[in-house]
Design an enzyme around this catalytic site. Structure first.
Site, short mmCIF file in Angstrom:
data_model
loop_
_atom_site.label_atom_id
_atom_site.label_comp_id
_atom_site.label_asym_id
_atom_site.label_seq_id
_atom_site.Cartn_x
_atom_site.Cartn_y
_atom_site.Cartn_z
CB ALA A 47 -0.99 -0.04 1.16
NE ARG A 88 -3.29 -4.33 -6.76
CZ ARG A 88 -2.64 -5.05 -5.82
NH1 ARG A 88 -1.42 -4.72 -5.45
NH2 ARG A 88 -3.24 -6.09 -5.25
CD GLN A 195 2.17 -11.02 -2.86
OE1 GLN A 195 1.89 -12.17 -2.50
NE2 GLN A 195 1.33 -10.29 -3.56
CG ASP A 236 -3.32 -3.72 1.25
OD1 ASP A 236 -3.02 -4.71 1.94
OD2 ASP A 236 -2.65 -3.35 0.27
CG ASN A 246 -2.56 -7.05 5.40
OD1 ASN A 246 -1.99 -6.23 4.66
ND2 ASN A 246 -1.91 -8.03 5.99
CE LYS A 247 -1.67 -9.64 -1.03
NZ LYS A 247 -2.42 -9.40 -2.31
#
Lengths: 353, 353
Positions: A47, A88, A195, A236, A246-247
């Protein structure tokens, strides 16, 4: 410090994160469209890093238009701003950074495209510098929470690669590591785009922090059999009540943390807090192409012709968050009214869910 | 019915599950060592299928030794039995099947190696036939629990490929599907070896059951945003109190199910229950090579030189299990005293944790 992204002589230089850890490739570009493409394909991701990159993208557009009359230059910059906003939907730092660039452009009274371009470049560099300073302070505030010889779980990459170069969750761990706290860090690989395996393992290894990789599905066994002292992740977008996007895969970790009595910390700069959103239900969640789940590095992993669901983020309910670690300090519940709210997005830059 | 494994004219024929879904390859062998290798490399996997394969492996050893004097034949069979027992530590069906084969060999009073070989082959085929019948009954008992138009979550592969050909968790779904219940099944890919993506998606697609693939990390978002009517999984070993070892990643799904008020069912034949173990802490958990996590299909996914943790199973505490679905019926809590306990392993065949 990781050379995630930099403004350099009128060009932007970034590390192509899709090629890590196999290759450390730096790309230099003068094109805002290339920055937009880098954000969309996750060559630049995380982010805060997305915010910095988008700001630099607008600055590139200003520079490309610097010989034009002011009105045309402003129009070219507005086109870039809108294009970058569509890359995004979830990370709010993107919209925050673009809004800041828009204000610079619009507040001007510019006498030349050259002056506009110069002001935009300065603002983008300022956003980058502030991001590094925020990371440093997040690390400082967060390190206090890390016990000696802690076993820590993190997820995805909230490190130097996700920010201007230092990180959020990993900034905390780097600061604790510098204080000789002898950490041991576990990270799930973070499917589908890995990631955790590709970026966090690479960063921590580079920094000399002991790191253990596992699949995302092993977190339950790790809590039950090994135990953790804390979990720390990035974010994020965070709603007014503390609900945290978040992810994908973060929410189950928060649930495991509560079940096992382990503190769950979210490290994020104030630019990740979105005071316009009451709670997590309102956070727009990006869904990405099914191919990301159907294979890996070009190798198919599933039979063709089946359905795939591929949301890029999940929402951790605020009740599972022990505290937020921001550049202003550690914030504990009750969260409403205590979370950063320095920025409200104008309608023009709100993401479209 | 899936042709997972079959005894055919003194040889064993099995589908090589490591090559699915790309290729449907059948291997025929007369060698128990090759069966042991197939179990170790997961060419044959799934607790009940491992039991069937191991029994057939012992039968192959008997057949290879059928021209020898009885004493030597028995000794060759005992070597095979021990070799097969050392392949994988967690699935208790393996030890159960091998113990049953051992009893046949030892209870004999054999007059020829030929007679011993014949008796072992018959026992292995009987174990296979009983497995199919158990699957059928598990399906029958379980289908009652599946509502019309249910959205179901499963994990890994507890299907025809994991058993003699019909399944445990998937036998329940196949039975409900035959009753026209219009299911929609979600499955996580099941890293590291992708049994969900490669095997369950393949089986369900073949059977015409709508299936949606996601990464394991997406289950939290799926519970929160889509909702499930139930979760049903298989098991590798179940303790006396109901603690259940199953494929890594099962425990977090059980925790999510409780959090969202969704029933969590474990479908398993009585051969998966281990009355020797008081609880989950005593279940030996296999840890496999780190390379499984460090890459996928030969493609590296992480930087070399980092630590990896790769447990193949986790333990779901009994308190998170709504009910067990066995061939004898549905068993609800309190579990102690109600779970199948037809077999106690002699010390010689206990696995070494």
């Amino acid at each position: 410090l990781i050379q995630t992204i930099a403004w350099h002589d009128g060009r932007v230089r970034y590390i192509d994160q899709t090629r890590l850890p196999g290759a450390e490739t730096y790309v230099e570009t003068a094109s805002w469209e290339e920055i937009a493409h880098a954000i969309r394909t996750l060559a630049v991701r995380g982010a805060p890093a997305i915010g910095v990159a988008a700001a630099m993208g607008v600055a590139l557009a200003g520079r490309a238009a610097r010989a034009l009359p002011v009105r045309e230059a402003l129009s070219a910059v507005a086109v870039a701003n809108a294009g970058l906003a569509s890359t995004r939907p979830t990370a709010v730092n993107l919209f925050w950074a673009l809004d800041r660039m828009r204000r610079v452009a619009e507040d001007g009274g510019w006498t030349s495209g050259e002056a506009l371009a110069e002001a935009l470049a300065q603002e983008a560099v300022a956003i980058h510098t502030e991001d590094l300073e925020q990371s440093r302070r997040i690390g400082e505030h967060g390190a206090v929470l890390i016990p000696e010889a802690a076993r820590v779980l993190t997820h995805c990459n909230a490190g130097g690669l996700a920010t201007g170069g230092l990180g959020t969750a990993l900034a905390v761990l780097y600061a604790a590591h510098e204080q000789q706290k002898r950490l041991s860090v576990f990270v799930g690989e973070t499917r589908p785009l890995l990631q955790g395996a590709r970026l966090t393992a690479w960063e921590l290894k580079k920094a000399g922090v002991p790191v253990t990789l596992m699949t995302d599905s092993m977190a339950g066994a790790a809590f039950a059999r090994l135990g953790f002292d804390l979990v720390v992740v990035g974010a994020d977008r965070i709603g007014r009540n503390g609900d945290t996007a978040n992810k994908i895969g973060t929410y189950p970790l928060a649930l495991l943390a509560r079940e096992h009595g382990v503190p769950f910390y979210v490290a994020a700069p104030s630019t990740t807090f979105d005071p316009d959103l009451a709670g997590g239900q309102e956070i727009p969640i990006e869904e990405r192409a099914g191919e990301e789940v159907m294979g890996l590095a070009g190798v198919p992993t599933a039979p063709p012709g089946i359905q795939v669901w591929n949301p890029a983020f999940d929402v951790t309910p605020h009740a599972l968050v022990t505290a937020f670690i921001t550049e202003g300090g550690v914030i504990r519940p009750p969260f409403p009214g205590r979370l950063p709210s320095k920025w409200t997005a104008p309608a023009a830059v709100r993401s479209q869910p």
